[in-house]
Design an enzyme around this catalytic site. Structure first.
Site, PDB file in Angstrom:
ATOM      1  N   CYS A  36       0.820  -1.206   0.000  1.00 52.09           N
ATOM      2  CA  CYS A  36       0.000   0.000   0.000  1.00 52.09           C
ATOM      3  C   CYS A  36       0.861   1.267   0.000  1.00 52.09           C
ATOM      4  CB  CYS A  36      -0.931  -0.026   1.198  1.00 52.09           C
ATOM      5  SG  CYS A  36      -2.053   1.355   1.298  1.00 52.09           S
ATOM      6  N   PRO A  37       1.799   1.447   0.968  1.00 48.08           N
ATOM      7  CA  PRO A  37       2.622   2.662   0.910  1.00 48.08           C
ATOM      8  C   PRO A  37       3.812   2.525  -0.023  1.00 48.08           C
ATOM      9  CG  PRO A  37       3.176   1.430   2.862  1.00 48.08           C
ATOM     10  CD  PRO A  37       2.081   0.656   2.179  1.00 48.08           C
ATOM     11  N   GLY A  38       4.064   1.310  -0.534  1.00 48.61           N
ATOM     12  CA  GLY A  38       5.255   1.056  -1.335  1.00 48.61           C
ATOM     13  C   GLY A  38       5.483   2.023  -2.478  1.00 48.61           C
TER      14      GLY A  38
ATOM     15  N   VAL B 192      -2.895   4.229   1.991  1.00 49.29           N
ATOM     16  CA  VAL B 192      -2.477   5.021   3.144  1.00 49.29           C
ATOM     17  C   VAL B 192      -2.255   6.488   2.771  1.00 49.29           C
ATOM     18  CG1 VAL B 192      -0.020   4.506   2.824  1.00 49.29           C
ATOM     19  CG2 VAL B 192      -0.879   5.072   5.097  1.00 49.29           C
TER      20      VAL B 192
END
Length: 228
Positions: free
Chosen positions: A1-3, A212
Protein backbone atom coordinates in the site's frame (compact mmCIF):
# COMPACT_ATOMS: atom_id res chain seq x y z
CA UNK A 1 0.00 0.00 0.00
CA UNK A 2 2.62 2.66 0.91
CA UNK A 3 5.26 1.06 -1.34
CA UNK A 4 4.73 3.11 -4.52
CA UNK A 5 4.53 6.40 -2.60
CA UNK A 6 7.66 5.58 -0.58
CA UNK A 7 9.59 4.72 -3.74
CA UNK A 8 8.42 7.88 -5.50
CA UNK A 9 9.50 9.95 -2.50
CA UNK A 10 12.98 8.41 -2.68
CA UNK A 11 13.30 9.01 -6.41
CA UNK A 12 12.06 12.61 -6.12
CA UNK A 13 14.90 13.28 -3.67
CA UNK A 14 17.40 12.14 -6.31
CA UNK A 15 16.35 14.59 -9.04
CA UNK A 16 16.48 18.36 -9.39
CA UNK A 17 13.62 20.84 -9.21
CA UNK A 18 11.75 20.92 -12.52
CA UNK A 19 12.73 17.39 -13.51
CA UNK A 20 10.13 14.66 -13.89
CA UNK A 21 9.79 10.97 -13.15
CA UNK A 22 7.35 8.50 -14.68
CA UNK A 23 5.95 5.56 -12.72
CA UNK A 24 3.75 2.59 -13.55
CA UNK A 25 1.71 0.99 -10.76
CA UNK A 26 -0.90 -1.78 -10.62
CA UNK A 27 -2.33 -0.95 -7.16
CA UNK A 28 -5.81 0.58 -7.78
CA UNK A 29 -5.47 2.71 -4.65
CA UNK A 30 -2.52 4.55 -6.19
CA UNK A 31 -4.86 6.68 -8.30
CA UNK A 32 -6.12 8.41 -5.16
CA UNK A 33 -2.86 8.14 -3.19
CA UNK A 34 -0.69 9.99 -5.70
CA UNK A 35 -3.13 12.91 -5.86
CA UNK A 36 -3.03 13.27 -2.07
CA UNK A 37 0.76 12.87 -1.97
CA UNK A 38 1.31 15.54 -4.62
CA UNK A 39 -0.96 17.94 -2.77
CA UNK A 40 0.78 17.31 0.55
CA UNK A 41 4.33 17.62 -0.79
CA UNK A 42 3.78 20.46 -3.26
CA UNK A 43 5.03 18.47 -6.25
CA UNK A 44 3.10 18.56 -9.53
CA UNK A 45 1.15 15.62 -10.88
CA UNK A 46 1.67 16.32 -14.58
CA UNK A 47 -0.29 13.38 -15.95
CA UNK A 48 -2.28 10.47 -14.57
CA UNK A 49 -3.81 7.76 -16.74
CA UNK A 50 -5.25 4.31 -16.15
CA UNK A 51 -5.65 1.57 -18.71
CA UNK A 52 -6.23 -2.16 -18.24
CA UNK A 53 -5.73 -1.86 -14.45
CA UNK A 54 -2.32 -0.24 -14.94
CA UNK A 55 -1.84 3.32 -13.67
CA UNK A 56 0.77 5.59 -15.23
CA UNK A 57 1.81 8.84 -13.56
CA UNK A 58 4.26 11.62 -14.38
CA UNK A 59 5.40 13.73 -11.43
CA UNK A 60 7.43 16.92 -11.57
CA UNK A 61 9.60 17.95 -8.65
CA UNK A 62 8.92 21.41 -7.25
CA UNK A 63 10.58 23.46 -4.55
CA UNK A 64 10.06 21.94 -1.08
CA UNK A 65 6.75 22.92 0.44
CA UNK A 66 7.03 25.02 3.58
CA UNK A 67 5.55 23.34 6.62
CA UNK A 68 2.35 24.97 7.79
CA UNK A 69 0.50 24.40 11.03
CA UNK A 70 -3.21 24.17 10.37
CA UNK A 71 -4.96 25.53 13.45
CA UNK A 72 -8.33 25.55 11.73
CA UNK A 73 -8.59 21.82 11.01
CA UNK A 74 -11.87 20.53 12.39
CA UNK A 75 -12.26 17.15 10.72
CA UNK A 76 -12.45 13.65 12.19
CA UNK A 77 -10.72 10.61 10.74
CA UNK A 78 -11.27 7.05 11.92
CA UNK A 79 -9.29 3.94 11.01
CA UNK A 80 -11.55 0.91 11.40
CA UNK A 81 -9.16 -2.04 11.63
CA UNK A 82 -11.29 -4.31 13.82
CA UNK A 83 -13.69 -6.83 12.38
CA UNK A 84 -15.93 -7.09 15.44
CA UNK A 85 -19.55 -5.96 15.35
CA UNK A 86 -19.48 -3.95 18.59
CA UNK A 87 -16.35 -2.01 17.60
CA UNK A 88 -17.72 -1.29 14.14
CA UNK A 89 -20.99 -0.04 15.66
CA UNK A 90 -19.03 2.19 18.06
CA UNK A 91 -16.99 3.61 15.17
CA UNK A 92 -20.11 4.42 13.16
CA UNK A 93 -21.89 6.00 16.14
CA UNK A 94 -18.87 8.27 16.73
CA UNK A 95 -18.65 9.09 13.02
CA UNK A 96 -22.32 10.01 12.72
CA UNK A 97 -22.16 12.05 15.91
CA UNK A 98 -19.08 13.93 14.74
CA UNK A 99 -20.73 14.70 11.41
CA UNK A 100 -23.87 15.93 13.16
CA UNK A 101 -21.62 18.23 15.21
CA UNK A 102 -20.37 19.84 12.02
CA UNK A 103 -17.13 17.93 11.42
CA UNK A 104 -15.97 16.53 8.09
CA UNK A 105 -15.60 12.80 8.69
CA UNK A 106 -13.55 10.16 6.89
CA UNK A 107 -13.46 6.48 7.82
CA UNK A 108 -10.63 4.33 6.47
CA UNK A 109 -11.59 0.64 6.49
CA UNK A 110 -8.63 -1.73 6.50
CA UNK A 111 -8.09 -5.48 6.98
CA UNK A 112 -10.88 -6.98 9.14
CA UNK A 113 -12.76 -3.68 9.19
CA UNK A 114 -13.56 -4.17 5.50
CA UNK A 115 -16.25 -6.66 6.51
CA UNK A 116 -18.40 -3.77 7.72
CA UNK A 117 -18.63 -2.48 4.15
CA UNK A 118 -19.96 -5.68 2.65
CA UNK A 119 -23.39 -5.58 1.05
CA UNK A 120 -26.36 -6.84 3.06
CA UNK A 121 -26.88 -9.55 0.48
CA UNK A 122 -23.49 -10.91 -0.44
CA UNK A 123 -22.58 -10.96 -4.10
CA UNK A 124 -21.19 -14.26 -5.31
CA UNK A 125 -17.67 -13.79 -6.63
CA UNK A 126 -15.70 -16.74 -7.93
CA UNK A 127 -12.47 -17.12 -5.95
CA UNK A 128 -9.67 -19.62 -5.67
CA UNK A 129 -6.59 -20.35 -3.60
CA UNK A 130 -5.91 -18.14 -0.57
CA UNK A 131 -8.75 -15.80 -1.55
CA UNK A 132 -11.16 -18.73 -1.33
CA UNK A 133 -9.84 -19.65 2.12
CA UNK A 134 -10.34 -16.08 3.36
CA UNK A 135 -13.83 -16.09 1.87
CA UNK A 136 -14.75 -19.21 3.83
CA UNK A 137 -13.47 -17.75 7.11
CA UNK A 138 -14.76 -14.18 6.85
CA UNK A 139 -18.37 -13.15 7.55
CA UNK A 140 -20.48 -12.86 4.41
CA UNK A 141 -22.09 -9.62 5.56
CA UNK A 142 -21.89 -7.13 8.48
CA UNK A 143 -24.70 -8.86 10.37
CA UNK A 144 -22.54 -11.91 11.00
CA UNK A 145 -19.47 -10.09 12.30
CA UNK A 146 -18.45 -11.54 15.70
CA UNK A 147 -18.31 -9.68 19.01
CA UNK A 148 -14.97 -8.70 20.52
CA UNK A 149 -16.04 -10.25 23.85
CA UNK A 150 -18.46 -13.06 24.72
CA UNK A 151 -19.08 -14.05 21.11
CA UNK A 152 -19.81 -17.63 22.18
CA UNK A 153 -19.63 -19.15 18.69
CA UNK A 154 -22.01 -16.53 17.31
CA UNK A 155 -24.59 -16.62 20.10
CA UNK A 156 -23.25 -13.33 21.47
CA UNK A 157 -23.84 -11.70 18.10
CA UNK A 158 -27.48 -12.79 18.11
CA UNK A 159 -27.97 -11.59 21.69
CA UNK A 160 -26.34 -8.24 20.97
CA UNK A 161 -28.47 -7.60 17.89
CA UNK A 162 -31.59 -8.59 19.83
CA UNK A 163 -30.79 -6.18 22.67
CA UNK A 164 -29.90 -3.38 20.23
CA UNK A 165 -33.22 -3.84 18.47
CA UNK A 166 -35.07 -3.97 21.80
CA UNK A 167 -33.39 -0.75 22.95
CA UNK A 168 -33.99 0.98 19.60
CA UNK A 169 -30.29 1.16 18.80
CA UNK A 170 -29.61 1.33 15.07
CA UNK A 171 -28.01 -1.70 13.44
CA UNK A 172 -24.57 -1.47 11.88
CA UNK A 173 -26.05 -1.48 8.40
CA UNK A 174 -28.45 1.32 9.34
CA UNK A 175 -25.61 3.35 10.86
CA UNK A 176 -23.63 3.04 7.64
CA UNK A 177 -26.72 4.14 5.70
CA UNK A 178 -26.88 7.22 7.93
CA UNK A 179 -23.20 7.90 7.30
CA UNK A 180 -23.76 7.77 3.55
CA UNK A 181 -26.77 10.08 3.84
CA UNK A 182 -24.60 12.55 5.77
CA UNK A 183 -21.83 12.41 3.13
CA UNK A 184 -19.31 10.78 5.45
CA UNK A 185 -16.44 9.54 3.31
CA UNK A 186 -15.98 5.75 3.42
CA UNK A 187 -12.62 4.58 2.06
CA UNK A 188 -11.68 0.93 1.58
CA UNK A 189 -7.98 0.08 1.72
CA UNK A 190 -7.10 -1.46 -1.63
CA UNK A 191 -4.00 -3.23 -0.32
CA UNK A 192 -6.02 -4.99 2.38
CA UNK A 193 -8.65 -5.93 -0.20
CA UNK A 194 -5.97 -7.51 -2.36
CA UNK A 195 -4.41 -9.40 0.56
CA UNK A 196 -7.75 -10.73 1.79
CA UNK A 197 -9.23 -11.45 -1.62
CA UNK A 198 -12.12 -9.00 -1.24
CA UNK A 199 -13.42 -7.52 -4.49
CA UNK A 200 -15.27 -4.27 -5.18
CA UNK A 201 -18.35 -6.27 -6.17
CA UNK A 202 -18.70 -7.43 -2.56
CA UNK A 203 -18.66 -3.93 -1.07
CA UNK A 204 -21.29 -1.22 -1.02
CA UNK A 205 -21.55 0.95 -4.11
CA UNK A 206 -20.96 4.19 -2.18
CA UNK A 207 -17.44 3.20 -1.08
CA UNK A 208 -14.34 5.04 -2.30
CA UNK A 209 -11.01 3.28 -2.71
CA UNK A 210 -7.51 4.30 -1.74
CA UNK A 211 -4.41 3.55 0.27
CA UNK A 212 -2.48 5.02 3.14
CA UNK A 213 -1.60 8.12 1.11
CA UNK A 214 -5.28 8.90 0.69
CA UNK A 215 -5.92 8.49 4.40
CA UNK A 216 -2.95 10.66 5.40
CA UNK A 217 -4.24 13.36 3.07
CA UNK A 218 -7.50 13.48 5.00
CA UNK A 219 -5.74 13.65 8.37
CA UNK A 220 -4.27 17.02 7.37
CA UNK A 221 -7.74 18.50 7.72
CA UNK A 222 -8.51 16.69 10.97
CA UNK A 223 -7.84 17.44 14.62
CA UNK A 224 -9.51 14.27 15.85
CA UNK A 225 -8.09 10.90 14.77
CA UNK A 226 -9.17 7.50 16.08
CA UNK A 227 -7.93 3.94 15.56
CA UNK A 228 -10.55 1.30 16.32
Amino acid sequence: CPGPIVNISKEINNISTGEQIEVTVTDPGFNSDIKSWAKQTGNTLVNLTEEANVINAIIQKEKPKEFEINDTATGTTIVLFSGELDKAVAAMIIANGAKAAGKDVTIFFTFWGLNALKKAQSTRVKKKGISKMFDLMLPKDPIHMPLSKMNMFGLGNIMMRYVMNKKNVDSLYSLIDQAIDQDIKLIACTMSMDVMGISKEELRDEVDYGGVGTYIGHTEQANHNLFI
